[in-house]
Design an enzyme around this catalytic site. Structure first.
Site, mmCIF file in Angstrom:
data_model
loop_
_atom_site.group_PDB
_atom_site.id
_atom_site.type_symbol
_atom_site.label_atom_id
_atom_site.label_comp_id
_atom_site.label_asym_id
_atom_site.label_seq_id
_atom_site.Cartn_x
_atom_site.Cartn_y
_atom_site.Cartn_z
ATOM 1 N N GLU A 175 6.969 -16.533 -1.031
ATOM 2 C CA GLU A 175 8.388 -16.321 -0.743
ATOM 3 C C GLU A 175 8.763 -14.843 -0.615
ATOM 4 O OE1 GLU A 175 10.187 -20.502 -2.362
ATOM 5 O OE2 GLU A 175 10.351 -18.817 -3.718
ATOM 6 N N GLU A 370 5.980 -26.124 -0.236
ATOM 7 C CA GLU A 370 6.821 -26.496 -1.378
ATOM 8 C C GLU A 370 7.966 -27.334 -0.861
ATOM 9 O OE1 GLU A 370 8.274 -23.559 -4.124
ATOM 10 O OE2 GLU A 370 6.451 -22.349 -3.928
HETATM 11 C C1 BG6 Z 1 10.289 -21.659 -5.389
HETATM 12 C C2 BG6 Z 1 9.190 -20.997 -6.155
HETATM 13 O O1 BG6 Z 1 11.264 -20.717 -5.091
HETATM 14 O O2 BG6 Z 1 11.015 -22.663 -6.007
HETATM 15 C C3 BG6 Z 1 8.608 -21.830 -7.297
HETATM 16 O O3 BG6 Z 1 8.135 -20.605 -5.300
HETATM 17 C C4 BG6 Z 1 9.724 -22.544 -8.010
HETATM 18 O O4 BG6 Z 1 7.889 -20.975 -8.134
HETATM 19 C C5 BG6 Z 1 10.387 -23.465 -6.994
HETATM 20 O O5 BG6 Z 1 9.311 -23.257 -9.123
HETATM 21 C C6 BG6 Z 1 11.453 -24.385 -7.556
HETATM 22 O O6 BG6 Z 1 12.376 -23.648 -8.290
HETATM 23 P P1 BG6 Z 1 12.740 -24.075 -9.771
HETATM 24 O O7 BG6 Z 1 13.616 -22.999 -10.276
HETATM 25 O O8 BG6 Z 1 13.413 -25.391 -9.670
HETATM 26 O O9 BG6 Z 1 11.446 -24.163 -10.502
#
Ligand code: BG6
Length: 474
Positions: A175, A370
């Site tokens: 990111e 993701e």
């Molecule tokens: C992304 C990151 O921004 O979002 C992850 O790469 C992160 O590391 C994921 O865990 C989800 O965000 P959160 O705060 O719900 O864990």
């Protein structure tokens, strides 16, 4: 259904959110090890020392460091073709500037990759997932110092050489576009100062572009079969209304937030609109001799991104619309979308839109690395977990991936986020769960850490086995 036969189905994690074992076998402190829990739905807080009475979620994670065999066996049971993980930089170079790497750290990932190989799971490695060694932030001011380029390149080269026969897919920085934001820049760029200095932030980001491009070039020399990609938080934004001023405001925001980093890493040069932005804001980016060439020579092989939610933008933010949350960056509420318990707007159709936008712009293979729903799960008295809300979220996103492939997009893989429950990146909570696999641990770090299968585990297994054809919920 249209998923290509070698489509890479799998799941994603990051070292600091799952490994634990933060100070064993020679590992140094990372920036994340200084992030104490912020409390329910609150962002974590960075502390300069490790406070005795505070809870630091990365310190125990979900104990993947010791339980990796059990976890990878569960991924294999679901039929994973790919497992995205990051390497903890401070396990390899504890302070970041050592002459020699830490052998115990390197040996750990050998074991992890060998375990993946046992099940024909392709590792997809993020070289840096917000995990800068803390000492590089403290002593060098992170990436705002040009020397950190060399530390990163040395670290990446060490990994490429060591794992050249075990890992094919790599990502340089997680990111990276969060570096364009004041808050996001802090973890990613390693600048500890609370005061944001935009010029310094963009200079640091420039150093990351150079570091990434150098790594891509060296990686290809070490093994020409390597596929080395970029990774962005793709934050799809819509104009709040069709008022031309809103459309323009949205375009401005999207250029800086979404397009800038991808343009540099895929096209190998700074885009016109950022040159203009810098000129208007009196920001002078120092390019040293050779920087321009290396950006051109170190373009990525594929583009990857995270996709969780979308939001809106308007020309008049003070007067219009309610605010909604997001991973580091929210926006204005979209009345057509529902939100998760953490206030993130759920938008599967936006994924099809985003895939088309991205492919049209870059024309290189895309991977979603993701995606998922952070939600509270209830364990029934018999131990089962009926996470139909998660299945519903994922199912709708898979349908839109399929639609995008039918549109002609070259989508090569999908790794849903937090395939096993892990600590939240934003808040450090455990109760914000994404996994197919439940981990018995609470927000304060208590629990057995035992693993169990949720309903979504069995659903995803069917999805993979049928290569995206069987999405039925029962
Ligand atoms: C992304 C990151 O921004 O979002 C992850 O790469 C992160 O590391 C994921 O865990 C989800 O965000 P959160 O705060 O719900 O864990």
């Amino acid at each position: 259904m249209t998923f290509p036969k070698d489509f890479l189905w799998g799941g994603a994690t990051a070292a600091n959110q799952c490994e634990g074992a933060w100070d064993v076998d020679g590992k140094g402190e990372s920036i994340q090890d200084h992030m104490r829990s912020g409390g329910r739905k609150q962002f974590r807080v960075m502390t300069s020392t490790i406070e005795e009475d505070s809870y630091y979620p990365s310190h125990d994670g979900i104990d993947f460091y010791r339980r990796y065999k059990e976890d990878i066996a569960l991924f294999a049971e679901m039929g994973f073709k790919v497992f995205r993980l990051s390497i903890a930089w401070s396990r390899i170079f504890p302070k970041g500037d050592e002459a020699e790497p830490n052998e115990e750290g390197l040996a750990f990932y050998d074991k992890v990759f060998d375990e993946c190989k046992k099940y024909d799971i392709e590792p997809l490695v993020t070289i840096s997932h917000f995990e800068l060694p803390y000492a590089l932030a403290e002593n060098y001011d992170g990436f705002s110092n040009r020397k950190t380029i060399d530390f990163f390149v040395k670290y990446a080269t060490t990994l490429f050489e060591r794992y050249k026969d075990k890992v094919k897919y790599w990502l340089t920085f997680n990111e990276i576009n969060f570096g364009t934001l004041p808050l996001g820049g802090r973890n990613l760029l390693g600048i500890l100062d609370e005061e944001d200095d935009e010029a310094r932030r963009f200079q640091a980001l420039h150093h990351m572009f150079v570091a990434s491009a150098k790594a891509v070039k060296i990686g290809h020399q070490i093994n020409p079969d390597f596929q080395i990609g970029c990774m962005l938080a793709y934050m799809t934004m819509y104009p709040l209304t069709c008022k031309p001023e809103d459309v323009l405001a949205n375009q401005e925001l999207v250029k800086k937030l979404n397009w800038f980093c991808g343009d540099v890493q895929v096209k190998g040069k700074y885009p016109y609109y950022m040159k203009n932005y810098f000129a208007k804001h009196g920001i002078q980016i120092t390019f040293e001799a050779g920087d321009e060439e290396i950006l051109k020579e170190g373009t990525v092989d594929y583009y990857t991104f995270s996709y969780y939610m979308t939001s809106c933008a308007t020309a008049n933010i003070d007067e219009n619309g309610d605010r909604v949350g997001g991973n580091l960056f929210g926006g204005v509420k979209n009345d057509y979308l529902e939100t998760s318990e953490w206030g993130w707007q759920v938008d599967p159709v936006g994924l099809r839109f985003s895939l088309n936008e991205l492919y049209d712009r870059y024309e290189i293979p895309l991977m979603i690395v993701e995606n998922g729903l952070g939600a509270v799960d209830k364990v029934e008295s018999d131990g089962s977990i009926h996470d139909d809300y998660r299945i519903d979220y994922l199912r709708k996103h898979v349908i839109e991936m399929d639609n995008a492939i039918q549109d002609g997009v070259d989508l090569i893989g999908y790794t849903s986020w937090g395939c096993i429950d892990l600590v939240s990146g934003g808040t450090g909570e455990m109760s914000k769960r994404y996994g197919f696999i439940y981990v018995d641990k609470d927000d304060e770090g208590n629990g057995t850490f035992d693993r169990s299968r949720k309903d979504s585990f069995h659903w995803y297994k069917k999805v993979i086995a049928s290569n995206g054809e069987d999405l039925a919920t029962e």
